[in-house]
Write a protein that holds these residues in place. Structure first.
Motif, PDB file in Angstrom:
ATOM      1  N   LEU A   3      12.433  -7.928 -48.757  1.00 30.07           N
ATOM      2  CA  LEU A   3      11.301  -7.950 -47.529  1.00 30.07           C
ATOM      3  C   LEU A   3      11.639  -6.641 -46.856  1.00 30.07           C
ATOM      4  CD1 LEU A   3      11.697 -11.607 -46.311  1.00 30.07           C
ATOM      5  CD2 LEU A   3       9.707 -10.567 -47.781  1.00 30.07           C
ATOM      6  N   ARG A   4      10.328  -6.106 -46.394  1.00 27.41           N
ATOM      7  CA  ARG A   4      10.566  -4.821 -45.712  1.00 27.41           C
ATOM      8  C   ARG A   4      11.429  -5.044 -44.290  1.00 27.41           C
ATOM      9  NH1 ARG A   4       6.398  -1.365 -42.863  1.00 27.41           N
ATOM     10  NH2 ARG A   4       5.056  -3.357 -42.928  1.00 27.41           N
ATOM     11  N   SER A   5      12.190  -4.108 -44.244  1.00 24.08           N
ATOM     12  CA  SER A   5      12.903  -4.220 -42.763  1.00 24.08           C
ATOM     13  C   SER A   5      12.002  -3.083 -41.763  1.00 24.08           C
ATOM     14  CB  SER A   5      14.218  -3.454 -42.769  1.00 24.08           C
ATOM     15  OG  SER A   5      15.015  -4.128 -43.715  1.00 24.08           O
ATOM     16  N   LEU A   6      12.009  -3.653 -40.523  1.00 25.62           N
ATOM     17  CA  LEU A   6      11.272  -2.821 -39.592  1.00 25.62           C
ATOM     18  C   LEU A   6      12.282  -2.339 -38.266  1.00 25.62           C
ATOM     19  CD1 LEU A   6       8.422  -5.360 -39.418  1.00 25.62           C
ATOM     20  CD2 LEU A   6       8.334  -3.182 -40.493  1.00 25.62           C
ATOM     21  N   ARG A   7      11.776  -1.053 -37.740  1.00 28.17           N
ATOM     22  CA  ARG A   7      12.526  -0.704 -36.628  1.00 28.17           C
ATOM     23  C   ARG A   7      12.189  -1.494 -35.486  1.00 28.17           C
ATOM     24  NH1 ARG A   7      10.512   3.259 -33.616  1.00 28.17           N
ATOM     25  NH2 ARG A   7       9.190   3.652 -34.879  1.00 28.17           N
ATOM     26  N   VAL A   8      13.125  -1.730 -34.593  1.00 26.34           N
ATOM     27  CA  VAL A   8      12.770  -2.318 -33.178  1.00 26.34           C
ATOM     28  C   VAL A   8      13.259  -1.650 -32.177  1.00 26.34           C
ATOM     29  CG1 VAL A   8      12.877  -4.639 -31.906  1.00 26.34           C
ATOM     30  CG2 VAL A   8      12.650  -4.747 -34.590  1.00 26.34           C
ATOM     31  N   GLU A   9      12.632  -1.556 -31.003  1.00 28.17           N
ATOM     32  CA  GLU A   9      13.305  -0.752 -29.987  1.00 28.17           C
ATOM     33  C   GLU A   9      12.695  -1.520 -28.833  1.00 28.17           C
ATOM     34  OE1 GLU A   9      12.292   3.346 -29.950  1.00 28.17           O
ATOM     35  OE2 GLU A   9      12.784   3.804 -31.915  1.00 28.17           O
ATOM     36  N   VAL A  10      13.537  -1.661 -27.826  1.00 26.41           N
ATOM     37  CA  VAL A  10      13.137  -2.156 -26.421  1.00 26.41           C
ATOM     38  C   VAL A  10      13.162  -0.904 -25.379  1.00 26.41           C
ATOM     39  CG1 VAL A  10      13.552  -3.946 -24.670  1.00 26.41           C
ATOM     40  CG2 VAL A  10      14.119  -4.411 -27.188  1.00 26.41           C
ATOM     41  N   GLU A  11      12.035  -0.629 -24.801  1.00 26.08           N
ATOM     42  CA  GLU A  11      11.844   0.449 -23.862  1.00 26.08           C
ATOM     43  C   GLU A  11      10.946  -0.187 -22.567  1.00 26.08           C
ATOM     44  OE1 GLU A  11       9.986   3.761 -25.605  1.00 26.08           O
ATOM     45  OE2 GLU A  11      11.627   4.144 -27.189  1.00 26.08           O
ATOM     46  N   GLY A  12      11.442  -0.061 -21.693  1.00 24.75           N
ATOM     47  CA  GLY A  12      10.976  -0.384 -20.174  1.00 24.75           C
ATOM     48  C   GLY A  12      10.315  -1.993 -20.377  1.00 24.75           C
ATOM     49  N   GLY A  13      11.074  -2.796 -20.879  1.00 27.48           N
ATOM     50  CA  GLY A  13      10.607  -4.151 -21.067  1.00 27.48           C
ATOM     51  C   GLY A  13       9.629  -4.297 -22.090  1.00 27.48           C
ATOM     52  N   GLN A  14       9.333  -3.492 -22.849  1.00 26.15           N
ATOM     53  CA  GLN A  14       8.375  -3.734 -23.865  1.00 26.15           C
ATOM     54  C   GLN A  14       8.925  -3.682 -25.215  1.00 26.15           C
ATOM     55  OE1 GLN A  14       5.094  -0.843 -23.996  1.00 26.15           O
ATOM     56  NE2 GLN A  14       4.153  -1.857 -22.326  1.00 26.15           N
ATOM     57  N   VAL A  15       8.698  -4.667 -26.347  1.00 25.91           N
ATOM     58  CA  VAL A  15       9.469  -4.372 -27.697  1.00 25.91           C
ATOM     59  C   VAL A  15       8.455  -3.644 -28.588  1.00 25.91           C
ATOM     60  CG1 VAL A  15      10.196  -5.681 -29.739  1.00 25.91           C
ATOM     61  CG2 VAL A  15      10.205  -6.669 -27.122  1.00 25.91           C
ATOM     62  N   LEU A  16       8.935  -2.450 -29.185  1.00 28.64           N
ATOM     63  CA  LEU A  16       8.314  -1.618 -30.202  1.00 28.64           C
ATOM     64  C   LEU A  16       8.723  -1.857 -31.491  1.00 28.64           C
ATOM     65  CD1 LEU A  16       8.399   1.525 -27.819  1.00 28.64           C
ATOM     66  CD2 LEU A  16       6.587  -0.085 -28.031  1.00 28.64           C
ATOM     67  N   VAL A  17       7.879  -2.275 -32.257  1.00 28.79           N
ATOM     68  CA  VAL A  17       8.038  -2.525 -33.783  1.00 28.79           C
ATOM     69  C   VAL A  17       7.528  -1.400 -34.760  1.00 28.79           C
ATOM     70  CG1 VAL A  17       8.137  -4.116 -35.591  1.00 28.79           C
ATOM     71  CG2 VAL A  17       8.359  -4.961 -33.270  1.00 28.79           C
ATOM     72  N   GLY A  18       8.026  -0.905 -35.591  1.00 33.27           N
ATOM     73  CA  GLY A  18       7.589  -0.119 -36.694  1.00 33.27           C
ATOM     74  C   GLY A  18       8.413   0.072 -37.727  1.00 33.27           C
ATOM     75  N   ASP A  19       7.978   1.049 -38.723  1.00 38.78           N
ATOM     76  CA  ASP A  19       8.566   1.576 -39.706  1.00 38.78           C
ATOM     77  C   ASP A  19      10.007   2.230 -39.370  1.00 38.78           C
ATOM     78  OD1 ASP A  19       7.007   0.560 -41.710  1.00 38.78           O
ATOM     79  OD2 ASP A  19       5.701   2.170 -41.574  1.00 38.78           O
ATOM     80  N   PRO A  20      11.006   2.175 -40.271  1.00 41.67           N
ATOM     81  CA  PRO A  20      12.330   2.799 -39.996  1.00 41.67           C
ATOM     82  C   PRO A  20      12.085   4.160 -40.165  1.00 41.67           C
ATOM     83  CG  PRO A  20      12.529   1.281 -41.982  1.00 41.67           C
ATOM     84  CD  PRO A  20      11.049   1.123 -41.482  1.00 41.67           C
TER      85      PRO A  20
END
Length: 76
Positions: free
Chosen positions: A59-76
């Motif tokens: 299953l494809r892994s996704l990059r997760v970042e938390v910035e300023g209270g927002q969760v950002l999800v995208g390709d690694p």
């Protein structure tokens, strides 16, 4: 696209819940400790690696970042 987000000791991690064989949505089954794809019976272990059926890629892994209270999800 359906995704799963989990908090780990290393920080948040993400995973696509689309089967790498045909793109159907996989579902976690606690009783077997695996993800199951109902389309062609593929199974993935708890880390998303294929263990049974026609799927050959994890299953494809996704990059997760938390910035300023927002969760950002995208390709690694």
């Amino acid at each position: 696209d359906p995704i799963e987000l989990r908090e780990t000791a290393a920080g948040p991690v993400g995973r696509s819940l689309l089967c790498t064989h045909f793109g159907c949505r996989v579902q976690w089954e606690a009783e077997t400790g695996s993800y199951h794809c109902p389309c062609h019976e593929a199974r993935f272990d708890g880390e998303g690696r294929p263990v049974y059926g026609p799927a050959l890629r994890p299953l494809r892994s996704l990059r997760v970042e938390v910035e300023g209270g927002q969760v950002l999800v995208g390709d690694p």
